[in-house]
Design a protein around this motif. Structure first.
Motif, PDB file in Angstrom:
ATOM      1  N   LEU A  26      -1.538  18.012  61.852  1.00 15.03           N
ATOM      2  CA  LEU A  26      -0.559  17.995  62.936  1.00 15.03           C
ATOM      3  C   LEU A  26       0.832  17.572  62.470  1.00 15.03           C
ATOM      4  CD1 LEU A  26      -0.206  18.598  65.943  1.00 15.03           C
ATOM      5  CD2 LEU A  26      -0.615  16.184  66.375  1.00 15.03           C
ATOM      6  N   PRO A  27       0.990  16.490  61.691  1.00 13.14           N
ATOM      7  CA  PRO A  27       2.340  16.178  61.194  1.00 13.14           C
ATOM      8  C   PRO A  27       2.883  17.273  60.275  1.00 13.14           C
ATOM      9  CG  PRO A  27       0.876  14.303  60.887  1.00 13.14           C
ATOM     10  CD  PRO A  27       0.033  15.458  61.335  1.00 13.14           C
ATOM     11  N   ALA A  28       2.000  17.896  59.497  1.00 12.66           N
ATOM     12  CA  ALA A  28       2.439  18.969  58.594  1.00 12.66           C
ATOM     13  C   ALA A  28       2.966  20.156  59.381  1.00 12.66           C
ATOM     14  CB  ALA A  28       1.285  19.409  57.695  1.00 12.66           C
ATOM     15  N   PHE A  29       2.473  20.336  60.591  1.00 13.29           N
ATOM     16  CA  PHE A  29       2.948  21.422  61.444  1.00 13.29           C
ATOM     17  C   PHE A  29       4.458  21.340  61.630  1.00 13.29           C
ATOM     18  CE2 PHE A  29       4.164  22.978  65.607  1.00 13.29           C
ATOM     19  CZ  PHE A  29       3.671  24.262  65.572  1.00 13.29           C
ATOM     20  N   SER A  30       4.977  20.125  61.767  1.00 10.60           N
ATOM     21  CA  SER A  30       6.427  19.945  61.946  1.00 10.60           C
ATOM     22  C   SER A  30       7.110  19.549  60.643  1.00 10.60           C
ATOM     23  CB  SER A  30       6.702  18.923  63.045  1.00 10.60           C
ATOM     24  OG  SER A  30       6.058  17.707  62.748  1.00 10.60           O
ATOM     25  N   HIS A  31       6.505  19.927  59.524  1.00 18.08           N
ATOM     26  CA  HIS A  31       7.054  19.733  58.177  1.00 18.08           C
ATOM     27  C   HIS A  31       7.175  18.270  57.760  1.00 18.08           C
ATOM     28  CE1 HIS A  31       7.732  23.932  57.408  1.00 18.08           C
ATOM     29  NE2 HIS A  31       8.314  24.047  58.586  1.00 18.08           N
ATOM     30  N   ALA A  32       6.416  17.378  58.370  1.00 21.83           N
ATOM     31  CA  ALA A  32       6.400  15.985  57.916  1.00 21.83           C
ATOM     32  C   ALA A  32       5.400  15.877  56.766  1.00 21.83           C
ATOM     33  CB  ALA A  32       5.985  15.062  59.056  1.00 21.83           C
ATOM     34  N   LYS A  33       5.640  14.949  55.874  1.00 21.20           N
ATOM     35  CA  LYS A  33       4.709  14.716  54.774  1.00 21.20           C
ATOM     36  C   LYS A  33       3.471  14.021  55.328  1.00 21.20           C
ATOM     37  CE  LYS A  33       8.190  14.292  51.189  1.00 21.20           C
ATOM     38  NZ  LYS A  33       8.827  13.413  50.198  1.00 21.20           N
ATOM     39  N   VAL A  34       2.330  14.522  54.935  1.00 20.39           N
ATOM     40  CA  VAL A  34       1.062  13.932  55.365  1.00 20.39           C
ATOM     41  C   VAL A  34       0.555  13.042  54.242  1.00 20.39           C
ATOM     42  CG1 VAL A  34      -1.316  14.420  56.052  1.00 20.39           C
ATOM     43  CG2 VAL A  34       0.526  15.954  56.753  1.00 20.39           C
ATOM     44  N   ARG A  35       0.283  11.800  54.562  1.00 18.45           N
ATOM     45  CA  ARG A  35      -0.274  10.868  53.584  1.00 18.45           C
ATOM     46  C   ARG A  35      -1.664  10.469  54.051  1.00 18.45           C
ATOM     47  NH1 ARG A  35       3.526  10.046  49.922  1.00 18.45           N
ATOM     48  NH2 ARG A  35       5.692  10.068  50.554  1.00 18.45           N
ATOM     49  N   ARG A  36      -2.558  10.306  53.084  1.00 17.49           N
ATOM     50  CA  ARG A  36      -3.935   9.974  53.418  1.00 17.49           C
ATOM     51  C   ARG A  36      -4.029   8.681  54.210  1.00 17.49           C
ATOM     52  NH1 ARG A  36      -7.080   6.286  52.074  1.00 17.49           N
ATOM     53  NH2 ARG A  36      -5.931   5.774  50.191  1.00 17.49           N
ATOM     54  N   THR A  37      -3.269   7.675  53.828  1.00 13.03           N
ATOM     55  CA  THR A  37      -3.358   6.384  54.509  1.00 13.03           C
ATOM     56  C   THR A  37      -2.939   6.479  55.975  1.00 13.03           C
ATOM     57  OG1 THR A  37      -1.166   5.818  53.669  1.00 13.03           O
ATOM     58  CG2 THR A  37      -3.055   4.999  52.423  1.00 13.03           C
ATOM     59  N   VAL A  38      -1.928   7.277  56.253  1.00  8.73           N
ATOM     60  CA  VAL A  38      -1.484   7.447  57.640  1.00  8.73           C
ATOM     61  C   VAL A  38      -2.545   8.199  58.432  1.00  8.73           C
ATOM     62  CG1 VAL A  38       0.275   8.462  59.139  1.00  8.73           C
ATOM     63  CG2 VAL A  38       0.947   7.339  57.012  1.00  8.73           C
ATOM     64  N   TYR A  62       1.314  13.365  48.508  1.00  6.87           N
ATOM     65  CA  TYR A  62       1.418  13.702  49.924  1.00  6.87           C
ATOM     66  C   TYR A  62       0.966  15.146  50.088  1.00  6.87           C
ATOM     67  CZ  TYR A  62       5.725  16.246  48.852  1.00  6.87           C
ATOM     68  OH  TYR A  62       6.638  17.126  48.339  1.00  6.87           O
ATOM     69  N   TYR A  63       0.815  15.550  51.313  1.00  6.30           N
ATOM     70  CA  TYR A  63       0.321  16.888  51.605  1.00  6.30           C
ATOM     71  C   TYR A  63       1.300  17.595  52.526  1.00  6.30           C
ATOM     72  CZ  TYR A  63      -3.815  14.815  49.641  1.00  6.30           C
ATOM     73  OH  TYR A  63      -4.677  14.181  48.792  1.00  6.30           O
ATOM     74  N   ALA A  64       1.490  18.870  52.236  1.00  6.19           N
ATOM     75  CA  ALA A  64       2.405  19.718  53.009  1.00  6.19           C
ATOM     76  C   ALA A  64       1.572  20.806  53.688  1.00  6.19           C
ATOM     77  CB  ALA A  64       3.450  20.332  52.074  1.00  6.19           C
ATOM     78  N   PRO A  65       2.179  21.552  54.596  1.00  2.35           N
ATOM     79  CA  PRO A  65       1.422  22.616  55.263  1.00  2.35           C
ATOM     80  C   PRO A  65       0.943  23.674  54.277  1.00  2.35           C
ATOM     81  CG  PRO A  65       3.718  22.570  56.015  1.00  2.35           C
ATOM     82  CD  PRO A  65       3.537  21.448  55.072  1.00  2.35           C
ATOM     83  N   GLY A  66      -0.285  24.089  54.441  1.00  5.46           N
ATOM     84  CA  GLY A  66      -0.864  25.130  53.604  1.00  5.46           C
ATOM     85  C   GLY A  66      -0.682  26.499  54.223  1.00  5.46           C
ATOM     86  N   PRO A  67      -1.210  27.526  53.569  1.00  5.96           N
ATOM     87  CA  PRO A  67      -1.016  28.895  54.063  1.00  5.96           C
ATOM     88  C   PRO A  67      -1.642  29.161  55.431  1.00  5.96           C
ATOM     89  CG  PRO A  67      -2.452  28.865  52.116  1.00  5.96           C
ATOM     90  CD  PRO A  67      -1.932  27.477  52.301  1.00  5.96           C
ATOM     91  N   LEU A  68      -2.674  28.435  55.807  1.00  8.41           N
ATOM     92  CA  LEU A  68      -3.273  28.649  57.126  1.00  8.41           C
ATOM     93  C   LEU A  68      -2.398  28.115  58.259  1.00  8.41           C
ATOM     94  CD1 LEU A  68      -7.088  27.976  56.612  1.00  8.41           C
ATOM     95  CD2 LEU A  68      -5.902  30.150  56.854  1.00  8.41           C
ATOM     96  N   MET A  69      -1.396  27.323  57.915  1.00  6.22           N
ATOM     97  CA  MET A  69      -0.511  26.760  58.942  1.00  6.22           C
ATOM     98  C   MET A  69       0.534  27.795  59.396  1.00  6.22           C
ATOM     99  SD  MET A  69      -0.298  23.798  60.484  1.00  6.22           S
ATOM    100  CE  MET A  69      -0.869  22.560  59.365  1.00  6.22           C
TER     101      MET A  69
END
Length: 138
Positions: free
Chosen positions: A62-74, A109-116
Motif C-alpha cells: 500500500l505505501p509503495a502504491f503512492s511511491h513511498a519506500k516500504v521498509r520491513r520494520t514499518v 527498502y522496497y519499491a513498487p514492482g511490476p504488478l503494481m
C-alpha cells in the motif's frame, strides 16, 4: 488583489470568487486522496486473495502504491507481525512481483514492482476530474 494597499475603488469580487473556489479544490483533493487509497486497498486485497496470500500483506504494497519506500520494520509494525512473519511476507511479495528490493542490509527498502503498474493505471483512469461548482456558465 489589485495592489499592495487597500483602495475603495478596487473590485474585491475576484478575491471573493477565489476563496470558495480554493477551499472547494482543497476539499476535492482531500477526498481524492481518501478515494485513491481506499480503491488501492480494495484492489490490492483482491490481488492478494487471487494469489492465495493473507490479506495482511496489503500493508506492505500500500505505501509503495503512492511511491513511498516500504521498509520491513514499518510493515511489521503496521500489520502487527513477528520478524519472521514480516520477512516471509516481504520475500513472497518480491517473488510474486508486487515489490522490488533496493539496497542492502539496514538500508534495504522496497519499491513498487511490476504488478503494481496495472493497479495504479486502473485507479488513475477511474478517477473523475476535479469540478469547479463556481464556474459561470453562459
Amino acid at each position: 488583489m489589485g495592489g499592495p494597499r487597500w483602495s475603495p475603488e478596487r473590485d474585491t469580487r475576484p478575491w471573493i470568487r477565489f476563496c470558495p473556489t480554493a477551499h472547494h479544490r482543497q476539499a476535492q483533493q482531500a477526498q481524492r486522496r481518501f478515494d485513491v487509497m481506499s480503491r488501492a486497498w480494495t484492489r490490492l486485497v483482491e490481488g492478494a486473495d487471487a494469489a492465495g496470500l493473507d490479506e495482511r500483506v496489503v500493508y506492505a504494497p500500500l505505501p509503495a502504491f503512492s511511491h513511498a519506500k516500504v521498509r520491513r520494520t514499518v510493515y511489521q509494525q503496521d500489520a502487527g507481525l513477528s520478524d519472521q512473519q514480516a520477512i516471509r511476507d516481504i520475500r513472497e511479495l518480491v517473488a510474486r512481483g508486487w515489490l522490488v528490493p533496493h539496497g542492502k542490509a539496514r538500508a534495504r527498502y522496497y519499491a513498487p514492482g511490476p504488478l503494481m503498474d496495472p493497479v495504479r493505471d486502473e485507479i488513475r483512469q477511474s478517477m473523475e476530474p476535479y469540478t469547479d461548482p463556481y464556474r459561470r456558465t453562459r
